[in-house]
Design a protein around this motif. Structure first.
Motif, mmCIF file in Angstrom:
data_model
loop_
_atom_site.group_PDB
_atom_site.id
_atom_site.type_symbol
_atom_site.label_atom_id
_atom_site.label_comp_id
_atom_site.label_asym_id
_atom_site.label_seq_id
_atom_site.Cartn_x
_atom_site.Cartn_y
_atom_site.Cartn_z
ATOM 1 N N GLY A 127 0.794 -1.225 0.000
ATOM 2 C CA GLY A 127 0.000 0.000 0.000
ATOM 3 C C GLY A 127 0.823 1.270 0.000
ATOM 4 O O GLY A 127 0.360 2.314 -0.481
ATOM 5 N N SER A 128 2.049 1.213 0.555
ATOM 6 C CA SER A 128 2.867 2.425 0.534
ATOM 7 C C SER A 128 3.144 2.883 -0.884
ATOM 8 O O SER A 128 3.370 4.071 -1.137
ATOM 9 C CB SER A 128 4.193 2.189 1.276
ATOM 10 O OG SER A 128 4.965 1.204 0.623
ATOM 11 N N SER A 129 3.087 1.942 -1.827
ATOM 12 C CA SER A 129 3.311 2.292 -3.222
ATOM 13 C C SER A 129 2.167 3.125 -3.795
ATOM 14 O O SER A 129 2.361 3.855 -4.772
ATOM 15 C CB SER A 129 3.474 1.016 -4.056
ATOM 16 O OG SER A 129 4.522 0.225 -3.567
ATOM 17 N N LEU A 130 0.980 3.017 -3.211
ATOM 18 C CA LEU A 130 -0.172 3.716 -3.761
ATOM 19 C C LEU A 130 0.002 5.232 -3.741
ATOM 20 O O LEU A 130 -0.522 5.932 -4.599
ATOM 21 C CB LEU A 130 -1.439 3.339 -2.976
ATOM 22 C CG LEU A 130 -2.003 1.943 -3.243
ATOM 23 C CD1 LEU A 130 -3.077 1.602 -2.232
ATOM 24 C CD2 LEU A 130 -2.563 1.856 -4.655
ATOM 25 N N VAL A 131 0.720 5.746 -2.755
ATOM 26 C CA VAL A 131 0.864 7.198 -2.653
ATOM 27 C C VAL A 131 2.093 7.714 -3.387
ATOM 28 O O VAL A 131 2.373 8.910 -3.350
ATOM 29 C CB VAL A 131 0.915 7.645 -1.172
ATOM 30 C CG1 VAL A 131 -0.383 7.312 -0.463
ATOM 31 C CG2 VAL A 131 2.082 7.008 -0.442
ATOM 32 N N GLN A 132 2.826 6.815 -4.046
ATOM 33 C CA GLN A 132 3.991 7.273 -4.796
ATOM 34 C C GLN A 132 3.596 8.281 -5.867
ATOM 35 O O GLN A 132 4.366 9.181 -6.194
ATOM 36 C CB GLN A 132 4.680 6.071 -5.455
ATOM 37 C CG GLN A 132 5.271 5.081 -4.481
ATOM 38 C CD GLN A 132 6.635 5.463 -3.975
ATOM 39 O OE1 GLN A 132 7.345 6.233 -4.622
ATOM 40 N NE2 GLN A 132 7.012 4.959 -2.824
ATOM 41 N N VAL A 133 2.386 8.135 -6.410
ATOM 42 C CA VAL A 133 1.956 9.079 -7.445
ATOM 43 C C VAL A 133 1.832 10.496 -6.880
ATOM 44 O O VAL A 133 2.092 11.480 -7.581
ATOM 45 C CB VAL A 133 0.621 8.616 -8.076
ATOM 46 C CG1 VAL A 133 -0.525 8.687 -7.076
ATOM 47 C CG2 VAL A 133 0.306 9.426 -9.324
ATOM 48 N N THR A 162 3.856 3.018 -7.633
ATOM 49 C CA THR A 162 2.432 3.347 -7.618
ATOM 50 C C THR A 162 1.625 2.267 -8.325
ATOM 51 O O THR A 162 0.587 1.810 -7.827
ATOM 52 C CB THR A 162 2.184 4.709 -8.295
ATOM 53 O OG1 THR A 162 2.849 5.731 -7.555
ATOM 54 C CG2 THR A 162 0.698 5.022 -8.352
ATOM 55 N N MET A 163 2.104 1.849 -9.479
ATOM 56 C CA MET A 163 1.400 0.818 -10.224
ATOM 57 C C MET A 163 1.381 -0.488 -9.452
ATOM 58 O O MET A 163 0.390 -1.234 -9.477
ATOM 59 C CB MET A 163 2.065 0.625 -11.590
ATOM 60 C CG MET A 163 1.316 -0.323 -12.507
ATOM 61 S SD MET A 163 -0.351 0.254 -12.867
ATOM 62 C CE MET A 163 -1.192 -1.304 -13.129
ATOM 63 N N GLN A 164 2.466 -0.785 -8.741
ATOM 64 C CA GLN A 164 2.482 -1.988 -7.925
ATOM 65 C C GLN A 164 1.431 -1.915 -6.818
ATOM 66 O O GLN A 164 0.753 -2.907 -6.526
ATOM 67 C CB GLN A 164 3.880 -2.192 -7.322
ATOM 68 C CG GLN A 164 4.921 -2.588 -8.354
ATOM 69 C CD GLN A 164 6.309 -2.696 -7.768
ATOM 70 O OE1 GLN A 164 6.498 -2.530 -6.555
ATOM 71 N NE2 GLN A 164 7.297 -2.964 -8.610
ATOM 72 N N GLY A 165 1.298 -0.742 -6.198
ATOM 73 C CA GLY A 165 0.280 -0.589 -5.164
ATOM 74 C C GLY A 165 -1.127 -0.707 -5.724
ATOM 75 O O GLY A 165 -2.001 -1.350 -5.128
ATOM 76 N N VAL A 166 -1.362 -0.071 -6.877
ATOM 77 C CA VAL A 166 -2.681 -0.175 -7.524
ATOM 78 C C VAL A 166 -2.975 -1.627 -7.876
ATOM 79 O O VAL A 166 -4.095 -2.132 -7.662
ATOM 80 C CB VAL A 166 -2.724 0.720 -8.780
ATOM 81 C CG1 VAL A 166 -3.985 0.445 -9.591
ATOM 82 C CG2 VAL A 166 -2.664 2.193 -8.384
ATOM 83 N N ALA A 167 -1.969 -2.318 -8.420
ATOM 84 C CA ALA A 167 -2.162 -3.715 -8.817
ATOM 85 C C ALA A 167 -2.418 -4.602 -7.602
ATOM 86 O O ALA A 167 -3.230 -5.533 -7.663
ATOM 87 C CB ALA A 167 -0.944 -4.212 -9.595
ATOM 88 N N ALA A 168 -1.728 -4.322 -6.487
ATOM 89 C CA ALA A 168 -1.972 -5.103 -5.272
ATOM 90 C C ALA A 168 -3.402 -4.913 -4.784
ATOM 91 O O ALA A 168 -4.066 -5.885 -4.392
ATOM 92 C CB ALA A 168 -0.979 -4.700 -4.184
#
Length: 400
Positions: free
Chosen positions: A54-60, A342-348
């Motif tokens: 989820g931390s990847s989601l806010v990378q954008v 970000t894409m990894q978080g969205v995909a997760a």
């Protein structure tokens, strides 16, 4: 720069490498522990997957508002402060009785800070090494990442099995602190790569410039989407095989290591440049049979084979660096890192949602099919662009 020995003879490369290794072990160990902790508390594949990625989601958000800092912060100071913040956040996640909402707040705040760290780190690597050494250096880091992920998942899995997730989180926090010490003692002070204060407007201007070039835009899409969807498959290991998730993660890291050795050291440049898209297809296709619930040995073999395809990112990163002006290298690599995460978080999140509605195995197959479809579309676009370029080169001046 032609050999790994040359890399480690380069001043500052070794401490830089060691600090990154400690952070990778900390990240993987902490991620597995947190995913297991949340899954045990909630029984939800979605929440478990999002807690790990989820931390990847806010990378954008970082890429949109903060990324200009990647070239405007003193590298040593930034790379010392960031792991200290990560250590504090990871230790906080180990607090007993912490509500799930508070866990996700910490995870998302950590991701916002991480969005700047990738640009600072890879921009500094481009300074430490000669530009013709970047691919070899990055391949070593990717190989290190594979080995350290194996170490992190194996040790994290052992700590979780023998004790509980919380000691694994505390061990990860200690490794983050160790990385900060190595950076502070092992690197020299450097000025920022670009003058001026970090700002939202500077971030937007640089993003617009980088995105305006069609070849760079295609490279970014290839770096972000196909492998991000496959990371969605990886985010379901805990719910697919709760007792063997550490094994699957370690096999994925082993495959990634093999792919990085193959691309970074074995393949000649001419062949390497043609394998970007085939490797992306390899990344996705072995996950398609997961719909049949293969036994653990077959699942582990499929995961290992698929992860060789992560070597495609080296081909694409080499092209990205070649297409980017020197003053924007840190920003360009930070945009790659932030967009990828970000894409990894969205995909997760997407994979977790599909798993809630169907099953972890069905969701893994769906994500793999989506990744292969996107790769096929990008291959078609690249061929059309190449044909158009050749037609323009062969056309006589002034038209026919």
């Amino acid at each position: 720069m032609r050999s790994y020995r040359d890399l480690f003879r380069t001043p500052e490369f070794t401490p830089f490498f060691l600090a990154a290794s400690a952070q990778t072990v900390a990240q993987t160990m902490g991620g597995l522990a947190l995913g297991t902790l949340v899954y045990r508390a909630t029984g939800s594949p979605l929440l478990s997957a999002v807690s790990m990625f989820g931390s990847s989601l806010v990378q954008v958000l970082g890429a949109t508002f903060l990324l200009s800092a990647a070239d405007r912060l003193p590298p040593r100071a930034a790379l010392t402060a960031l792991p200290l913040l990560f250590a504090a956040a990871t230790a906080a996640l180990a607090l007993p009785g912490l509500p799930v909402g508070a866990i996700f707040a910490i995870v998302l705040a950590k991701g916002l800070v991480e969005s700047v760290g990738g640009g600072v780190r890879w921009g500094l690597l481009n300074e430490i090494l000669a530009k013709d050494g970047y691919l070899l250096g990055r391949s070593v880091f990717n190989m290190m990442s594979g080995l350290m992920q194996i170490t992190g998942y194996a040790s994290g899995g052992a700590l979780v099995a023998l004790l509980s997730p919380r000691p694994a989180l505390l061990a990860a926090a200690a490794l983050y602190a160790l990385a900060a010490v190595v950076v502070r003692l092992g690197l020299t002070r450097r000025p920022p790569r670009t003058t001026g204060r970090p700002s939202v407007s500077a971030t937007w201007r640089a993003n617009a410039l980088l995105w305006s070039c069609p070849p760079r835009r295609q490279v970014y899409l290839a770096l972000w989407i196909p492998n991000g969807l496959v990371v969605g498959c990886e985010s379901l290991y805990v719910s697919y095989a709760p007792a063997s998730a550490g094994t699957l993660f370690a096999c994925a890291a082993l495959g990634m290591l093999a792919g990085d050795v193959l691309v970074g050291r074995v393949l000649p440049p001419g062949l390497r440049s043609r394998l970007g898209f085939p490797l992306l297809l390899l990344l996705a296709l072995p996950y398609v049979p997961f719909l049949l619930h293969p036994a653990l040995p077959l699942a582990a073999a499929a995961v290992t084979l698929a992860s060789v395809g992560f070597g495609a990112s080296l081909v694409q990163q080499e092209r990205l660096v070649a297409l980017t002006p020197d003053g924007l290298t840190g920003h360009a690599l930070g945009l790659h890192s932030a967009g990828m995460l970000t894409m990894q978080g969205v995909a997760a999140a997407l994979a977790g949602t599909l798993a809630q509605l169907t099953s972890p195995a069905g969701a893994m197959t769906a994500m793999a099919v989506g990744s292969a479809a996107v790769t096929s579309l990008l291959m078609g676009a690249a061929k059309r662009e190449e044909l158009g370029r050749r037609a323009a080169e062969t056309s006589p001046p002034g038209g026919s």
